[in-house]
Enzyme design. Structure first.
Site, PDB file in Angstrom:
ATOM      1  N   LEU A  82      -2.697  -1.632   0.965  1.00  0.00           N
ATOM      2  CA  LEU A  82      -2.240  -0.446   0.253  1.00  0.00           C
ATOM      3  C   LEU A  82      -2.201  -0.776  -1.236  1.00  0.00           C
ATOM      4  CD1 LEU A  82       0.659   0.567   2.685  1.00  0.00           C
ATOM      5  CD2 LEU A  82      -1.759   1.248   2.761  1.00  0.00           C
ATOM      6  N   GLY A  84      -2.151   1.502  -4.022  1.00  0.00           N
ATOM      7  CA  GLY A  84      -1.992   2.722  -4.807  1.00  0.00           C
ATOM      8  C   GLY A  84      -1.019   2.620  -5.955  1.00  0.00           C
ATOM      9  N   GLY A 190       3.020   8.977  -1.234  1.00  0.00           N
ATOM     10  CA  GLY A 190       3.593   7.908  -0.425  1.00  0.00           C
ATOM     11  C   GLY A 190       2.570   7.294   0.510  1.00  0.00           C
ATOM     12  N   HIS A 191       2.885   6.083   1.001  1.00  0.00           N
ATOM     13  CA  HIS A 191       1.889   5.392   1.836  1.00  0.00           C
ATOM     14  C   HIS A 191       1.767   5.974   3.235  1.00  0.00           C
ATOM     15  CE1 HIS A 191       5.515   3.359   3.189  1.00  0.00           C
ATOM     16  NE2 HIS A 191       5.621   2.647   2.083  1.00  0.00           N
ATOM     17  N   ASN A 219       1.135  -4.008   2.188  1.00  0.00           N
ATOM     18  CA  ASN A 219       1.127  -3.775   0.750  1.00  0.00           C
ATOM     19  C   ASN A 219       0.402  -4.920   0.054  1.00  0.00           C
ATOM     20  OD1 ASN A 219       2.745  -1.465   1.016  1.00  0.00           O
ATOM     21  ND2 ASN A 219       4.610  -2.685   0.965  1.00  0.00           N
ATOM     22  N   LYS A 365       7.928  -7.535  -6.727  1.00  0.00           N
ATOM     23  CA  LYS A 365       8.352  -6.241  -7.264  1.00  0.00           C
ATOM     24  C   LYS A 365       8.908  -6.371  -8.671  1.00  0.00           C
ATOM     25  CE  LYS A 365       7.666  -4.174  -3.244  1.00  0.00           C
ATOM     26  NZ  LYS A 365       6.529  -3.252  -3.055  1.00  0.00           N
TER      27      LYS A 365
END
Length: 478
Positions: A82, A84, A190-191, A219, A365
């Site tokens: 993922l 994005g 959203g995923h 992710n 993060k």
């Protein structure tokens, strides 16, 4: 709904982008469900006790070393990342996946190395698929040009592009279909959008036609989410997995740092992921309780491809909608409708959770996470980060870096002449105007606080062990 539909039809009719028109049709359905509120809210008292077989323990899975067996089931696997998200929370522009995280290598570099090594080691051709967003697509495509000679088969597709909603008028913020001219008016939803976008891309049908059976989704910023040979074998070897699990989510033991993360529950006789945004306000503290909910969702999942096709063809996937309030730069209050990928769990047969080691959850993060993965706490092997065997203590150090001086990657890097030795570190707090000289060593619990207007410079070669340092110090003797 009529006003919204008219506005969306006007945007679609003026646009030449056929994919955007498809995305807007999907948004109409999402918005209608949001307005209708036909889906009953979660009732806390109806949460059921997890059955003993809801969480399997990956440590009990058979260890496979026969390369011919491994080659057979890896030939049925697709790896999906993922991709994005932007790196804006860490002060970067462009896709988060192109932030250097280790030895100048980006998330994308490390992911490619992992897949290339896997394919070379076992003589297979596991494809790597990136789900981009309209925010990351162009930049990612440019970066991928340098991988033209890669042995990995690379595929990309975009998740949907949805309009943000004006919170007051409940109309779309954009007035035209020119996304690039007003990026702030649009949002990836959203995923959870993975399911519909993957199907619409044509890749689901393609991989099924090539006899692929499972996809492993994670992710791209989770550096611990590598292909686990023993989990893959458990799922794809029918002698080891009965009944066939169509949806498998990886969980790990919750720590103090994870109390807000998603967890596994049983509700209406189905296993499902519960996120804090879905919890009634008067039960948030219950949700955070490690005693009540001991497992944390890593967002690593394994999904059976033909089962996904069955669910999508039946239009049976109705993910819970999570409204997310935001403010535009001009102060306008907006709402973006999001879904999460884990919410798909309840729509598949024999869905199950798998307990995995904490090492499979290593997201970056914040810059505190970056400090961990850049340090000597980890060794790099074929794109994978492995905890150094010289680390004598279980678990990772808890690191807290002040937002003002350490939240952006550029500022963070400027404060370290070199990343300190943290092999023996348990806890680190750094707040204020603090800089580190080369070859510093941090051990035990170290707290460094420079109050406003003060400066603390940790000199070259300093060894800080169980130290609390405050004040205005330009040089410290040890």
């Amino acid at each position: 709904m009529d006003s919204m539909e008219q506005a969306l039809n006007k945007i679609a009719s003026a646009s030449k982008d056929e994919q955007l028109k498809t995305d807007l049709d999907g948004f109409k359905d999402l918005f209608k469900r949001y307005l209708d509120k036909t889906e009953a809210p979660l009732l806390w008292e109806n949460i059921q006790k997890l059955p003993e077989d809801a969480i399997l323990d990956s440590s009990t899975f058979e260890t496979i070393e026969d390369k011919s067996v491994i080659k057979e089931f890896l030939g049925k696997l697709v790896v999906i990342k993922l991709n994005g998200g932007l790196g804006t929370t860490m002060g970067c522009t462009g896709p988060k996946s192109v932030i250097p995280v280790r030895n100048g290598l980006t998330f994308l570099d490390l992911t490619l190395q992992q897949i290339e090594h896997l394919n070379e080691e076992y003589g297979v051709s596991v494809p790597l698929v990136l789900m981009n967003s309209f925010n990351t697509h162009d930049d990612t495509t440019k970066v991928l040009e340098k991988y033209i000679t890669s042995t990995a088969h690379l595929y990309i597709f975009n998740q949907s592009c949805h309009p943000r909603i004006n919170a007051e008028s409940l109309l779309p913020v954009p007035t035209t279909g020119d996304v690039q001219s007003n990026l702030e008016a649009w949002t990836p939803p959203g995923h959870g959008d993975f399911y519909v976008s993957f199907k619409n891309s044509g890749l689901l049908e393609k991989f099924i036609s090539e006899q692929k059976e499972y996809c492993f989704v994670s992710n791209i910023d989770n550096l611990g989410a590598t292909v686990d040979i023993n989990i893959a074998n458990y799922l794809m070897n029918p002698c080891k997995s009965t009944p066939t699990h169509e949806f498998i989510m990886e969980f790990t033991d919750k720590t103090r740092a994870d109390v807000k993360g998603g967890t596994l529950i049983k509700y209406e006789d189905k296993l499902r992921i519960l996120e804090i945004a879905q919890v009634p306000k008067d039960h948030v503290e219950d949700f955070k309780s490690v005693k009540l909910f001991k497992y944390f969702n890593t967002n690593n999942l394994w999904l059976k491809l033909d089962a996904l096709k069955r669910v999508m063809d039946a239009d049976a996937l109705r993910l819970e909608i999570i409204p997310n309030g935001k403010s535009l730069k001009d102060g306008t209050k907006v709402v973006q409708l999001e879904t999460i990928i884990g919410a798909g769990m309840k729509f598949f047969e024999n869905a199950v959770g798998i307990k995995v080691p904490r090492s499979r959850f290593l997201p970056v993060k914040k810059c505190s996470d970056l400090l961990l993965v850049m340090s000597n706490l980890y060794e790099l092997q074929h794109g994978s980060l492995m905890v150094s065997p010289e680390r004598m203590f279980p678990g990772l150090p808890a690191i807290k870096l002040g937002d003002e001086h350490f939240s952006k990657v550029k500022d963070f890097l400027a404060r370290f002449s070199s990343i300190p030795d943290i092999l023996e570190l348990d806890h680190l707090t750094v707040i204020g105007d603090v800089t580190f000289g080369k070859e510093a060593s941090l051990r035990g619990t170290v707290i460094i606080i420079a109050n406003k207007g003060n400066v603390i410079e940790i000199p070259r070669g300093a060894i800080l062990e169980n130290k609390i340092i405050t004040g205005n110090l330009a040089m410290i003797d040890y």
